[in-house]
Enzyme design. Structure first.
Site, short mmCIF file in Angstrom:
data_model
loop_
_atom_site.label_atom_id
_atom_site.label_comp_id
_atom_site.label_asym_id
_atom_site.label_seq_id
_atom_site.Cartn_x
_atom_site.Cartn_y
_atom_site.Cartn_z
CG LEU A 172 -2.15 -0.94 1.08
CD1 LEU A 172 -2.98 -0.91 2.36
CD2 LEU A 172 -3.02 -0.61 -0.13
CD GLU A 173 2.63 1.14 3.42
OE1 GLU A 173 1.62 1.32 4.13
OE2 GLU A 173 3.01 -0.01 3.08
CB ALA B 105 4.89 -10.84 -2.36
CB VAL B 106 -0.61 -8.92 -1.77
CG1 VAL B 106 -1.78 -8.92 -0.79
CG2 VAL B 106 -0.06 -7.51 -1.96
CB VAL B 107 0.73 -14.19 0.75
CG1 VAL B 107 0.28 -15.65 0.87
CG2 VAL B 107 2.08 -14.09 0.03
CD GLU C 129 -7.26 -17.93 8.83
OE1 GLU C 129 -7.95 -17.46 9.75
OE2 GLU C 129 -6.53 -18.91 8.96
CG HIS D 130 -5.38 -6.59 4.94
ND1 HIS D 130 -5.60 -5.25 5.16
CD2 HIS D 130 -4.04 -6.74 4.79
CE1 HIS D 130 -4.45 -4.61 5.15
NE2 HIS D 130 -3.49 -5.49 4.93
NE ARG E 40 1.88 -17.39 -9.93
CZ ARG E 40 1.62 -18.64 -9.56
NH1 ARG E 40 2.39 -19.22 -8.63
NH2 ARG E 40 0.63 -19.32 -10.09
#
EC number: 2.5.1.78
Length: 169
Positions: free
Chosen positions: A59-60, A82-84, A87, A90, A129
């Site tokens: 986000l920054e 990387a956004v993993v 649950e 978010h 990846r």
């Protein structure tokens, strides 16, 4: 009617590339950066012609890209992160907002930005990846930097042609 065609140009010599890397999921992001930097070098971008900054998370990234774009010192920018999926919701928020911010900066400042923010379900998917995505981002940044120069020259030639037509009147 005959149409022109612009060949992609992957010559990075003389290009200045800014890279913003998120630190969240750092091992993945480090792999992305290493692959990107190695490919930039292969394409002829000198180490002193790159600037790497790191930020806390995805986000920054857009704000740092915006500041780099505002400087006018870069031919292209690269966003790495990387956004993993977890649950909660978010994941969607971070994925969507970082992507939208990156796109907005590129369009607002007329600078190409290669988006290398991985959005995946698992750490294993992210690691699988990193090499390809890091390399692809370097290639996209160089190609788009060269394409923007070529397309900008069309505008310059168009202005010259318009001036010539006015002189003929």
């Amino acid at each position: 009617m005959d149409h022109g065609f612009y060949e992609s140009n992957l010559d990075g010599e003389g290009l200045r590339i800014g890279i913003v890397q998120a630190r969240f999921n750092e091992p993945v992001c480090d792999e992305l950066r290493e692959a990107c930097m190695a490919e930039l070098k292969k394409l002829g971008v000198e180490g002193e012609d790159t600037l790497l900054v790191t930020v806390p998370g995805a986000l920054e990234v857009p704000l740092a890209l915006q500041k780099m774009a505002e400087s006018g010192q870069f031919d292209a920018l690269v966003a790495l992160g990387a956004v993993v999926r977890g649950e909660t919701y978010h994941f969607e928020l971070v994925s969507n907002e970082s992507g939208a911010g990156i796109t907005r900066v590129g369009l607002d400042f007329n600078v190409p930005i290669a988006n290398g923010i991985l959005t995946v379900d698992t750490d294993a998917q992210a690691h699988a990846r990193t090499r390809e995505k890091g390399r692809d981002c370097a290639r996209a940044a160089v190609e788009m930097a060269n394409l923007v120069v070529a397309l900008d020259s069309l505008r310059e030639h168009g202005a010259e042609d318009a001036e010539d037509e006015e002189d003929d009147e």
